[in-house]
Design a protein around this motif. Sequence first.
Motif, short mmCIF file in Angstrom:
data_model
loop_
_atom_site.label_atom_id
_atom_site.label_comp_id
_atom_site.label_asym_id
_atom_site.label_seq_id
_atom_site.Cartn_x
_atom_site.Cartn_y
_atom_site.Cartn_z
N ALA A 53 -8.08 5.54 -1.37
CA ALA A 53 -7.27 5.26 -2.55
C ALA A 53 -8.16 5.22 -3.77
O ALA A 53 -9.32 4.78 -3.70
N ASN A 54 -7.65 5.70 -4.90
CA ASN A 54 -8.41 5.57 -6.14
C ASN A 54 -8.43 4.10 -6.55
O ASN A 54 -7.52 3.34 -6.20
N PRO A 55 -9.48 3.68 -7.25
CA PRO A 55 -9.70 2.25 -7.50
C PRO A 55 -8.53 1.54 -8.18
O PRO A 55 -8.32 0.35 -7.97
N ASP A 56 -7.76 2.27 -9.00
CA ASP A 56 -6.68 1.60 -9.73
C ASP A 56 -5.37 1.54 -8.93
O ASP A 56 -4.35 1.11 -9.46
N VAL A 57 -5.39 1.94 -7.67
CA VAL A 57 -4.15 1.91 -6.87
C VAL A 57 -3.88 0.49 -6.35
O VAL A 57 -4.72 -0.10 -5.68
N SER A 58 -2.72 -0.05 -6.74
CA SER A 58 -2.38 -1.42 -6.40
C SER A 58 -1.41 -1.46 -5.21
O SER A 58 -0.94 -0.41 -4.76
N ALA A 59 -1.10 -2.69 -4.77
CA ALA A 59 -0.11 -2.85 -3.69
C ALA A 59 1.23 -2.26 -4.11
O ALA A 59 1.94 -1.66 -3.31
N ASP B 140 1.64 0.28 -6.15
CA ASP B 140 1.53 1.75 -6.01
C ASP B 140 1.71 2.16 -4.55
O ASP B 140 2.34 3.18 -4.26
N PHE B 141 1.14 1.36 -3.65
CA PHE B 141 1.27 1.69 -2.23
C PHE B 141 2.74 1.72 -1.83
O PHE B 141 3.20 2.62 -1.14
N HIS B 142 3.50 0.74 -2.31
CA HIS B 142 4.93 0.70 -1.96
C HIS B 142 5.68 1.89 -2.59
O HIS B 142 6.60 2.41 -1.98
N GLU B 143 5.23 2.31 -3.76
CA GLU B 143 5.84 3.50 -4.38
C GLU B 143 5.53 4.76 -3.58
O GLU B 143 6.40 5.61 -3.37
N ILE B 144 4.29 4.87 -3.12
CA ILE B 144 3.90 6.02 -2.29
C ILE B 144 4.76 6.06 -1.03
O ILE B 144 5.30 7.10 -0.65
N LEU B 145 4.90 4.89 -0.42
CA LEU B 145 5.67 4.81 0.82
C LEU B 145 7.13 5.19 0.59
O LEU B 145 7.72 5.96 1.37
N LYS B 146 7.70 4.67 -0.50
CA LYS B 146 9.10 4.97 -0.81
C LYS B 146 9.30 6.46 -1.08
O LYS B 146 10.22 7.10 -0.55
N GLN B 147 8.39 7.02 -1.86
CA GLN B 147 8.45 8.46 -2.16
C GLN B 147 8.32 9.29 -0.88
O GLN B 147 9.07 10.24 -0.67
N ALA B 148 7.40 8.88 -0.01
CA ALA B 148 7.19 9.59 1.26
C ALA B 148 8.47 9.53 2.10
O ALA B 148 8.92 10.54 2.66
N GLN B 149 9.08 8.35 2.16
CA GLN B 149 10.27 8.19 3.01
C GLN B 149 11.44 9.04 2.51
O GLN B 149 12.13 9.69 3.29
N ILE B 150 11.63 9.06 1.18
CA ILE B 150 12.74 9.84 0.61
C ILE B 150 12.49 11.34 0.81
O ILE B 150 13.34 12.06 1.33
N ASN B 151 11.29 11.79 0.42
CA ASN B 151 10.98 13.23 0.54
C ASN B 151 11.00 13.68 2.00
O ASN B 151 11.53 14.74 2.32
N ASN B 152 10.42 12.88 2.87
CA ASN B 152 10.29 13.30 4.26
C ASN B 152 11.66 13.42 4.93
O ASN B 152 11.88 14.34 5.72
N ALA B 153 12.54 12.49 4.59
CA ALA B 153 13.89 12.56 5.18
C ALA B 153 14.55 13.88 4.79
O ALA B 153 15.27 14.49 5.58
#
Length: 145
Positions: free
Chosen positions: A20-26, A28-41
């Motif tokens: 993760a890049n240093p400025d990635v927060s918890a 951001d992690f939840h946003e990544i996960l949400k984006q992954a779940q929507i796109n992947n579906a």
Amino acid sequence: MTSVIADAHILMSMTYASRANPDVSAKDFHEILKQAQINNAANGITGMLTFNKDYFLQTVEGPRAQINRLLYSLIADQRHHDLQIIETRELNHRAWAEWSMNYASPTEKNTAIYLKYSTTVDFNPYLLSAASAHDLMNALSDQQD
Ligand SMILES: Cc1cc2nc3c(=O)[nH]c(=O)nc-3n(C[C@H](O)[C@H](O)[C@H](O)COP(=O)(O)O)c2cc1C
């Protein structure tokens, strides 16, 4: 285009590590996960993601053309860097068919699982063999159930 259509019939998985890049927060992690779940579906992709300290370890599985497209997006994604592929392989069936993206973050309960498959005290997915990465993801996923 023909090859892209043909590829849709071949199921593959890809496992990679990144930082993760240093400025990635918890958050951001939840946003990544949400984006992954929507796109992947929408894209027929399933898989498992873990985030520990600043390391990501992810397995994605789906049609070969979609997995390759995702790889380009992942490499261009500014939220992480140093993506290293640990394993790619063809699949007969999916391991995470029920999950557009399952995930595990470190908890007291799973500390021993990270340690079990690590050569070092601190979790470092760049040091995992393909077999250990696979077993670790399965063990983390089993514990979620
Ligand atoms: C660690 C990590 C894991 C990601 N996993 C996925 C994923 O499983 N599926 C996905 O579509 N995007 C994933 N992304 C996001 C992609 O890199 C990219 O931003 C996204 O696919 C672009 O989506 P959009 O076309 O909706 O903007 C991930 C990003 C990071 C940093």
